[in-house]
Design a protein around this motif. Sequence first.
Motif, mmCIF file in Angstrom:
data_model
loop_
_atom_site.group_PDB
_atom_site.id
_atom_site.type_symbol
_atom_site.label_atom_id
_atom_site.label_comp_id
_atom_site.label_asym_id
_atom_site.label_seq_id
_atom_site.Cartn_x
_atom_site.Cartn_y
_atom_site.Cartn_z
ATOM 1 N N SER A 119 14.403 -5.612 82.754
ATOM 2 C CA SER A 119 13.825 -6.123 81.644
ATOM 3 C C SER A 119 14.956 -5.735 80.359
ATOM 4 C CB SER A 119 12.602 -5.098 81.034
ATOM 5 O OG SER A 119 12.117 -5.216 80.144
ATOM 6 N N ALA A 120 15.653 -4.360 80.379
ATOM 7 C CA ALA A 120 16.636 -4.127 79.428
ATOM 8 C C ALA A 120 17.859 -5.176 79.486
ATOM 9 C CB ALA A 120 17.492 -2.983 79.788
ATOM 10 N N ILE A 121 18.215 -5.742 80.755
ATOM 11 C CA ILE A 121 19.046 -6.902 80.869
ATOM 12 C C ILE A 121 18.612 -8.084 79.984
ATOM 13 C CG2 ILE A 121 20.720 -8.399 82.242
ATOM 14 C CD1 ILE A 121 20.427 -6.137 84.601
ATOM 15 N N MET A 122 17.657 -8.372 80.262
ATOM 16 C CA MET A 122 16.949 -9.641 79.749
ATOM 17 C C MET A 122 16.748 -9.559 78.009
ATOM 18 S SD MET A 122 13.605 -10.345 82.086
ATOM 19 C CE MET A 122 13.634 -11.072 83.536
ATOM 20 N N GLU A 123 16.438 -8.154 77.432
ATOM 21 C CA GLU A 123 16.384 -7.739 76.351
ATOM 22 C C GLU A 123 18.256 -8.131 75.723
ATOM 23 O OE1 GLU A 123 15.036 -3.981 75.190
ATOM 24 O OE2 GLU A 123 13.008 -4.496 76.218
ATOM 25 N N LEU A 124 19.043 -7.719 76.300
ATOM 26 C CA LEU A 124 20.382 -7.842 76.057
ATOM 27 C C LEU A 124 20.821 -9.365 75.886
ATOM 28 C CD1 LEU A 124 23.138 -6.856 74.972
ATOM 29 C CD2 LEU A 124 23.775 -6.716 77.520
ATOM 30 N N ALA A 135 21.494 -1.106 76.288
ATOM 31 C CA ALA A 135 21.323 -1.940 77.530
ATOM 32 C C ALA A 135 22.209 -1.113 78.636
ATOM 33 C CB ALA A 135 21.731 -3.215 77.557
ATOM 34 N N ILE A 136 23.400 -0.673 78.460
ATOM 35 C CA ILE A 136 23.936 0.252 79.409
ATOM 36 C C ILE A 136 23.546 1.256 79.700
ATOM 37 C CG2 ILE A 136 26.477 1.105 79.903
ATOM 38 C CD1 ILE A 136 27.775 -1.003 77.892
ATOM 39 N N LYS A 137 23.161 2.038 78.622
ATOM 40 C CA LYS A 137 22.350 3.373 78.745
ATOM 41 C C LYS A 137 21.294 3.209 79.586
ATOM 42 C CE LYS A 137 21.116 7.599 76.106
ATOM 43 N NZ LYS A 137 19.907 7.729 76.814
ATOM 44 N N LYS A 138 20.349 2.362 79.481
ATOM 45 C CA LYS A 138 18.891 1.989 79.947
ATOM 46 C C LYS A 138 19.369 1.679 81.500
ATOM 47 C CE LYS A 138 14.557 1.178 79.938
ATOM 48 N NZ LYS A 138 13.425 2.280 79.890
ATOM 49 N N VAL A 139 20.174 0.604 81.749
ATOM 50 C CA VAL A 139 20.125 0.186 83.093
ATOM 51 C C VAL A 139 20.777 1.299 83.864
ATOM 52 C CG1 VAL A 139 21.415 -1.606 84.593
ATOM 53 C CG2 VAL A 139 20.179 -2.058 82.298
ATOM 54 N N THR A 140 21.741 1.918 83.219
ATOM 55 C CA THR A 140 22.388 3.124 84.128
ATOM 56 C C THR A 140 21.341 4.200 84.523
ATOM 57 O OG1 THR A 140 24.526 2.738 82.917
ATOM 58 C CG2 THR A 140 24.107 4.831 84.042
ATOM 59 N N GLU A 141 20.707 4.527 83.539
ATOM 60 C CA GLU A 141 19.469 5.370 83.976
ATOM 61 C C GLU A 141 18.538 5.125 84.901
ATOM 62 O OE1 GLU A 141 18.519 7.030 79.830
ATOM 63 O OE2 GLU A 141 20.276 8.271 79.650
ATOM 64 N N ASP A 142 18.053 3.963 84.459
ATOM 65 C CA ASP A 142 16.837 3.288 85.246
ATOM 66 C C ASP A 142 17.319 3.056 86.773
ATOM 67 O OD1 ASP A 142 15.142 3.482 83.420
ATOM 68 O OD2 ASP A 142 15.379 1.342 82.875
ATOM 69 N N ILE A 143 18.630 2.839 86.918
ATOM 70 C CA ILE A 143 19.014 2.584 88.524
ATOM 71 C C ILE A 143 19.318 3.938 89.048
ATOM 72 C CG2 ILE A 143 20.768 1.536 90.043
ATOM 73 C CD1 ILE A 143 20.760 -0.968 88.151
ATOM 74 N N GLY A 144 20.369 4.726 88.277
ATOM 75 C CA GLY A 144 20.751 5.918 89.053
ATOM 76 C C GLY A 144 19.988 6.959 88.920
ATOM 77 N N GLU A 145 19.170 7.163 88.007
ATOM 78 C CA GLU A 145 18.404 8.505 87.940
ATOM 79 C C GLU A 145 16.780 8.090 87.905
ATOM 80 O OE1 GLU A 145 18.998 10.094 84.096
ATOM 81 O OE2 GLU A 145 21.215 9.821 84.313
ATOM 82 N N ARG A 146 16.403 7.119 87.452
ATOM 83 C CA ARG A 146 14.940 7.028 87.467
ATOM 84 C C ARG A 146 14.206 6.051 88.597
ATOM 85 N NH1 ARG A 146 15.185 7.599 81.808
ATOM 86 N NH2 ARG A 146 15.769 5.412 81.513
ATOM 87 N N TYR A 147 15.285 5.191 89.321
ATOM 88 C CA TYR A 147 15.214 4.309 90.014
ATOM 89 C C TYR A 147 13.743 3.265 89.744
ATOM 90 C CZ TYR A 147 17.963 7.226 92.711
ATOM 91 O OH TYR A 147 19.061 8.152 92.964
#
Length: 819
Positions: free
Chosen positions: A688-693, A669-681
């Motif tokens: 969704s990743a936070i919900m899965e966590l 979740a940390i990896k996914k959220v970090t990349e989705d906000i900081g790289e892919r926007y």
Amino acid sequence: MSERRYAPAEIEQKWQSHWEETNAFATESDPNKPYYYALEQFPYPSGRLHMGHVRVYTIGDVVARFKKQQGFNVLHPMGWDAFGMPAENFAIKHGVHPNVSTYENIEFMTKQQKELGISYDWSRELATCSPDYYKWTQWLFQLFYERDLAYKKKAAVNWCPECSTVLANEQVEDGGCWRCGTEVVKKDLEQWFFRITEYADRLRGDLDNLPGWPDKVKTMQRNWIGKSTGADITFKIDGSDEAVTVFTTRPDTLFGVSYLVLAPEHELVQKLIAGQPREAEIKAFIDEVRKTSEIERTSTDAEKKGIHIDASALHPLTGEKLPILIANYVLPDYGTGAVMGVPAHDERDFEFASKYELPIQVVIEPESGVPSELNAAITDDGIMINSGDFNGLHNREALVKIVEQLESMGVGKMTTSFRLRDWLISRQRYWGAPIPMITCEACGTVPVPKDQLPVLLPEQVDFGVKGKSPLATNDEFVNTTCPSCGGPAKRETDTMDTFIDSSWYYLRYISAQDDTVVFDTEAVNKWLPVDKYIGGIEHAVLHLLYSRFFTKVLYDAGLVNFEEPFESLLTQGMVVLNGAKMSKSKGNVVSPEEIIEKYGADTARVFMLFAAPPDRDLEWSDQGIEGAHRFLGRVWRMVESHLDIIQAGGTPNIAGEAEKKMRMAMHAAIKKVTEDIGERYQFNTAISAIMELVNAIYAYPETADAALKAEAIEIAVRLLYPAAPHITSELWAVMGKQESLIKVEWPAFDESALVLDEIEYVVQINGKVRDKLVFPAAATREEVEAAVLNSEKVHALVEGKTIKKVIVVPNKLVNLVIA
């Protein structure tokens, strides 16, 4: 101890007050930290935020909060694009001065933005209608004037009868006014222009240096700027000292020219028709053409209409007399306002020549040959014919040689033409920045001395005046003294296009309260270009093109050390209801206040982020809002019901299978959220990743390690913070954490935690799940396949049947295809 109920109104008001009292979002400028500038396009203060505003501001706020937690100095300002026609029209209708209504709207919208919890540094707030701001807009106008980039001329301009003002070409959409839709007409007026065409090549070429911009936006700008390489060719007027220059991309067809066509507005037309027997007839035709829009005149479907003007031009190489016509499809602002007619090799010219029985001369023979009867233009390349000394050459070779001969004769040259026209900036409106120029009979046009800026808008004007600026109705404003000779003079009464205000506001934020300079160059060069600029694609040609132009001028003037204002651009989609854009006129508006009152700002924010990718349109859904609210309630209960283990702390023990899976889910979740906000926007997949966590935390066995569960809950709250700052700040405090979440470093993920020792494979037979088997993570494809075929359960199910294929999807499944 009973769990507290999630009460958004109480929590959000508490934290908004806390942030304001502690000045939590003040911009830091620590030289040991990197700089990050997060910016949303500033709004027009219409009086109410709509859901489109909520979406763009939430996206910007997530980026700003995230970057601050990553250790950046973050600049996240807000201001108001406050000049413009709506406030003036409101003043005319209701008798309220625009200054009053605009600042009332600003006050209300500021309150709404604070209710959303947006992390703006309000100390940098600006409004373009404030004299503190437009003083520097006027200063910049004079900089352009000094650099020969501002000039005044009489021109046929776009006039909106409803708004009673001039429009730039970019502000005419499908033949109508960009604001009210009224059909635009042409009108001859003395107007101020900016020479944006001087920068056309750079504006187009430098789009290649913007990898952070969407391709769609760059394509729109390239198409608007346009670029054609060809030749300017001069044709002398028979029996006159005058000449006409045409631009053509096909000088190789020069020997096929059988007539010239001028735009009805071309400066030579009136001279050529003066005193002719058909002068009245030709003028009537001109009047008819000028009543139609440019869109209609240039449409491929529109009828091509023309008229002879009883004048001839001389072919520059053959001396042949060529008839001159005027036609509706030639525009004064494109190319030179004149075209050479080559009907044998241009579809439009062929249609026009056929209609008006003009000669058609073939000068290029394609490989397929010239048909005996010409029914359409020949547009293929080929060998030159009927072209004098150039016969026998390939037309592309002849093109160069023909231009060389024209150049040697002084009647032509290779050149590049752009579709982009100079930016018409004069507006006959009150609510805008006065143009700081003075006209004196003795001295001509003179700038207002810089120490006398700003030229203030007069309070008393006649807002109802039509066809001229309301400023012209105030004699005290108009009549002044020439700064050069001291004699009587008159002020310019037009105001500037409001897009000028928004072309440089992102620079003013850096030193918004400094009244000594337009902006602090040293500080600007630290913060800019803007790292992430967020706003609507509807400004792809207008605002974004003008801002790029301004930045390049300021770069050339040595005021900034960068040539592009926005490093990366995110163009968010619209918020729609039942497939239609939310609009008051359509009666399909959902009020942000209504949603905040019922569900809270965090719910609105999470829904806006989760419901669609940011660049797509977002379909409004009451069920989606309720779902976002339920999710936040679930997070609230997750923390409240585990306060004992959270406050107990302890070191996690990653011994069993459940603990390994939990740790993996947490770091994934940390990896996914970090990349989705900081790289892919991609904020929707981050939520969704936070919900899965959260789901994994709820599924974690009660008998498993409690300290690890407590850590996972803390991580979930930290990951959710940029999206839902109120509820997470409250839960963080409830957990007993002393430091504010905004100062807590963003969590880092451990790659080793993302690798499991063992992996569970689903076993399918003809696509139906029949078993599940666990293998070491390092097991090869062959080992997995062999073990599946040898398992008792599978063996019993396939006994006596033919296995046609074994499909192994690594780390997921094995599917046996049997006859």
